[in-house]
Design a protein around this motif. Structure first.
Motif, mmCIF file in Angstrom:
data_model
loop_
_atom_site.group_PDB
_atom_site.id
_atom_site.type_symbol
_atom_site.label_atom_id
_atom_site.label_comp_id
_atom_site.label_asym_id
_atom_site.label_seq_id
_atom_site.Cartn_x
_atom_site.Cartn_y
_atom_site.Cartn_z
ATOM 1 N N UNK A 158 2.199 -1.947 -4.674
ATOM 2 C CA UNK A 158 1.308 -3.092 -4.550
ATOM 3 C C UNK A 158 1.213 -3.771 -5.918
ATOM 4 N N UNK A 159 1.475 -5.080 -5.943
ATOM 5 C CA UNK A 159 1.451 -5.867 -7.176
ATOM 6 C C UNK A 159 0.266 -6.823 -7.162
ATOM 7 N N UNK A 160 -0.443 -6.895 -8.283
ATOM 8 C CA UNK A 160 -1.524 -7.858 -8.474
ATOM 9 C C UNK A 160 -1.219 -8.651 -9.734
ATOM 10 N N UNK A 161 -1.272 -9.989 -9.619
ATOM 11 C CA UNK A 161 -0.996 -10.868 -10.759
ATOM 12 C C UNK A 161 -2.081 -11.924 -10.846
ATOM 13 N N UNK A 162 -2.267 -12.451 -12.028
ATOM 14 C CA UNK A 162 -3.200 -13.561 -12.189
ATOM 15 C C UNK A 162 -4.249 -13.278 -13.234
ATOM 16 N N UNK A 163 -5.472 -13.686 -12.911
ATOM 17 C CA UNK A 163 -6.600 -13.579 -13.828
ATOM 18 C C UNK A 163 -7.660 -12.702 -13.179
ATOM 19 N N UNK A 165 -12.136 -2.219 -12.345
ATOM 20 C CA UNK A 165 -10.678 -2.110 -12.282
ATOM 21 C C UNK A 165 -10.236 -0.698 -11.924
ATOM 22 N N UNK A 166 -10.808 0.302 -12.569
ATOM 23 C CA UNK A 166 -10.446 1.690 -12.270
ATOM 24 C C UNK A 166 -10.792 2.055 -10.833
ATOM 25 N N UNK A 220 2.497 3.096 -5.436
ATOM 26 C CA UNK A 220 2.133 2.741 -6.806
ATOM 27 C C UNK A 220 1.366 1.429 -6.789
ATOM 28 N N UNK A 221 0.629 1.176 -7.872
ATOM 29 C CA UNK A 221 -0.117 -0.067 -8.049
ATOM 30 C C UNK A 221 0.257 -0.633 -9.408
ATOM 31 N N UNK A 222 0.617 -1.918 -9.435
ATOM 32 C CA UNK A 222 1.014 -2.571 -10.685
ATOM 33 C C UNK A 222 0.099 -3.764 -10.915
ATOM 34 N N UNK A 223 -0.602 -3.756 -12.052
ATOM 35 C CA UNK A 223 -1.440 -4.885 -12.444
ATOM 36 C C UNK A 223 -0.702 -5.701 -13.484
#
Length: 75
Positions: free
Chosen positions: A21-26, A48-49, A63-66
């Motif tokens: 899972x990908x999260x992008x931005x602000x 966030x945690x 997996x998680x990617x910030x």
């Protein structure tokens, strides 16, 4: 998960590829927080945690990617 959390999801793009899972931005909190910088920072880090832990507990998530413009993971 984004809607149930205290996260301003309007500035976040997300997607998945093969269980990652990908999260992008602000990244920011949606509710008005204490005006003191240290308290806001502490609340943001805790959120966030907690958010990452909730996402990782979803069946099928490997997996998680910030990739946030305003936050970076440090050891």
């Amino acid at each position: 998960m984004l809607i149930r959390s205290n996260i301003d999801y309007g500035k976040i793009d997300y997607g998945t590829v093969k269980g990652v899972v990908y999260f992008r931005g602000f990244f920011g909190l949606s509710m008005a927080m204490d005006s003191r910088e240290e308290i806001r920072r502490t609340m943001t880090v805790k959120t966030l945690f907690s958010f990452e832990k909730k996402i990782r507990n979803i069946p099928g998530v490997l997996d998680v990617v910030f990739q946030f413009a305003n936050w970076r993971r440090e050891k």
